[in-house]
Write an enzyme that holds these catalytic residues in place. Sequence first.
Site, PDB file in Angstrom:
ATOM      1  N   HIS A 124      -0.343  -2.733   6.367  1.00  0.00           N
ATOM      2  CA  HIS A 124      -1.188  -3.645   5.573  1.00  0.00           C
ATOM      3  C   HIS A 124      -2.345  -2.920   4.897  1.00  0.00           C
ATOM      4  O   HIS A 124      -3.304  -3.547   4.460  1.00  0.00           O
ATOM      5  CB  HIS A 124      -1.713  -4.786   6.469  1.00  0.00           C
ATOM      6  CG  HIS A 124      -0.619  -5.682   6.964  1.00  0.00           C
ATOM      7  ND1 HIS A 124      -0.794  -6.598   7.958  1.00  0.00           N
ATOM      8  CD2 HIS A 124       0.676  -5.789   6.600  1.00  0.00           C
ATOM      9  CE1 HIS A 124       0.340  -7.247   8.186  1.00  0.00           C
ATOM     10  NE2 HIS A 124       1.249  -6.768   7.386  1.00  0.00           N
ATOM     11  N   CYS A 153     -12.316   1.131 -12.313  1.00  0.00           N
ATOM     12  CA  CYS A 153     -11.496   2.338 -12.188  1.00  0.00           C
ATOM     13  C   CYS A 153     -11.870   3.347 -13.288  1.00  0.00           C
ATOM     14  O   CYS A 153     -11.918   2.989 -14.465  1.00  0.00           O
ATOM     15  CB  CYS A 153     -10.019   1.929 -12.331  1.00  0.00           C
ATOM     16  SG  CYS A 153      -8.865   3.307 -12.393  1.00  0.00           S
TER      17      CYS A 153
END
Length: 254
Positions: A124, A153
Amino acid sequence: MNDSLSRETLDELAQKLVQADRVGVLTGAGVSRESGVPTFREADGLWNRFRPEELANVNAFISNPERVWEWYQWRRDLIGKVEPNPGHYALAEMEQLLEQFTLVTQNVDNLHRHAGSDRVIELHGNIMRNKCHNCGVIVETEIEFAEGELPKCEACGGMIRPDVVWFGEMLPADAIEQAWNEARQCDVFFSVGTSAIVYPAAQLPFEAKAAGAYLVEVNPQKTDLTRLADLYIGTPSGEAMPKVVDALKRALEK
Ligand code: APR
């Protein structure tokens, strides 16, 4: 003393571990419970305070990224203050003692690595890592989240988010492939501290058992897996796993 933790039972399990070619473990939030990290579905669990739909999913992030970031910063702060517990350290020690040992975790709290486990398959993701929601690039550097300044980003300008798998998202394909491949070859497989109800991760112990593994479940509460387990240890992992390691050391010294 819980009879599933008797010296005799532990020594029998240790013999199986010594004779095994491959040993695997799937862990869930229960392993971190004794470190003070809440689980998801117990009375004081995370999902009882928050609704997963509100926080741990893409729509929540797109519609209110600040709130999702705040929740993860809160969880990161919590996790930053806790230490691995004896259960984490015992699993790290098993990796040293056994030739072929694979630890698969559903936990994103990084405590297995913090305890010294090296070969960790993170189904996960890992809350201490970030990634770009758009291009997927991993951002290893620490990000200071400030109100109203959503991190972007550098590569594509997309929104940065925690590198964890959210509800409705696919698990990392390489982690799945590696975990399933290992589970199907294990001679002994442990399910430790998981309610075994969230798929596909919950499928892993069933896969191992179907492929012939000796299945051990460590959980104070019984689960859907318990009826299938060859050995059920109804004891907290922080108490049970160190005793398994002690028995393994005794068996290896013989
Ligand atoms: N030792 C072992 N098990 C424990 C301990 C302990 N000290 N304390 C609690 N447990 C058990 C509980 O009985 C419960 O069965 O740990 C289990 C925790 O279950 P969940 O809270 O459902 O956590 P988990 O199984 O890891 O959830 C799986 O669901 O929400 C998603 O992504 C999330 O990875 C998580 C996944």
